[in-house]
Design a protein around this motif. Structure first.
Motif: not given
Length: 277
Positions: A229-249
């Motif tokens: 499961r470490r790979v999916v946790e790594t992907v989650g961290s990679m996406l979190h670094t791409m996200f802004p502090k708040r996703i504006h919509a």
């Protein structure tokens, strides 16, 4: 940066043609350019479309560029193509990499701070109120369900209200996995019924982090499941670094479009690094 944009445009343009999408004959900006700018904003600019349009204008990436309002309308019109595009990229990746190990996990996506949850206009219903057991805190927003392989590629994705249990992702996702593939799951996904259905219907081998009082507990199983499961946790961290502090919509669809844009940008970056365009 320019090489990433060019590679993304080529992949998206070919993918849209494969999906049978055709622009209006009088369209000055093709749909592939609209999606490329949206994914470029997700990959480099935290999902800020205005900055992506301004930077594309300075770099003269395209001959014609729409106004921010026109860009937003065009992107919303292309919303039905985002999941088919993800599926097509997944099939292309499977032809290049024959993975036999996959991992499934759920990540919270807060739409606003907890103190503002009763006044949320984006997701006002209480069904979006969720709980994060690992942090012992509540959040207000959506849950992002991700199915990734051992190469960190996201094959399937779904969004659900925050109050839904993580186990719901086993029903929301198609789980199109090859026969004999191992699926690593957290203890929140433990369900003997669903595990038996996966094994009998698709030939998938569930690898679950089981509780010690479980009837199917094996001493060596939790260790292997944690490693897988470490790979999916790594992907989650990679996406979190791409996200802004708040996703504006402004609308729920706009929020979902931005999240899916981040997922597609992550996959396109892997395709670009892998050298297959």
């Amino acid at each position: 940066m320019l090489s990433k944009v060019i590679a993304a445009f080529c992949i998206i343009d070919d993918a849209l043609k494969a999906l049978g999408h055709q622009d209006h004959p009088q369209t000055q900006v093709p749909s592939s350019a609209i999606l490329t700018l949206a994914l470029f904003a997700s990959l480099e600019l935290g999902g800020k479309h205005n900055k992506a349009l301004a930077l594309a204008k300075d770099l003269k990436l395209f001959r014609h560029l729409p106004s921010p309002s026109r860009f937003n309308r065009r992107l919303h019109a292309l919303y039905p193509l985002l999941l088919p595009l993800l599926h097509l990229l997944s099939q292309a990746w499977k032809n290049l990499h024959q993975a036999q190990a996959y991992a499934l996990d759920t990540f919270p996506l807060p739409a606003c701070a907890n103190i503002r949850a009763p006044r949320s206009k984006l997701f006002p219903e209480k069904v979006y109120r969720g709980f994060i057991p690992s942090q012992r805190v509540y959040f207000h927003g959506l849950k992002l369900h991700l199915l990734v392989d051992e190469k960190k590629f996201i094959h399937e994705v779904n969004l659900s209200p925050g109050s839904l249990h993580d186990l719901s992702s086993l029903l929301l996702l198609p789980l199109d996995l090859p026969e004999g593939a191992r699926l690593y799951l957290d203890r929140g996904y433990e369900s003997h019924l669903y595990e038996d259905l996966l094994g009998e219907a698709q030939g998938v081998v569930p690898m679950v982090i089981r509780r010690r009082n479980s009837r199917r507990y094996l001493p060596w199983m939790p260790y292997l499941a944690i490693l897988g499961r470490r790979v999916v946790e790594t992907v989650g961290s990679m996406l979190h670094t791409m996200f802004p502090k708040r996703i504006h919509a402004v609308t729920p669809r706009g929020f979902v479009i931005k999240v899916l844009s981040f997922v597609l940008a992550h996959n396109l970056s892997l395709l670009n690094l892998d050298g297959h365009m």
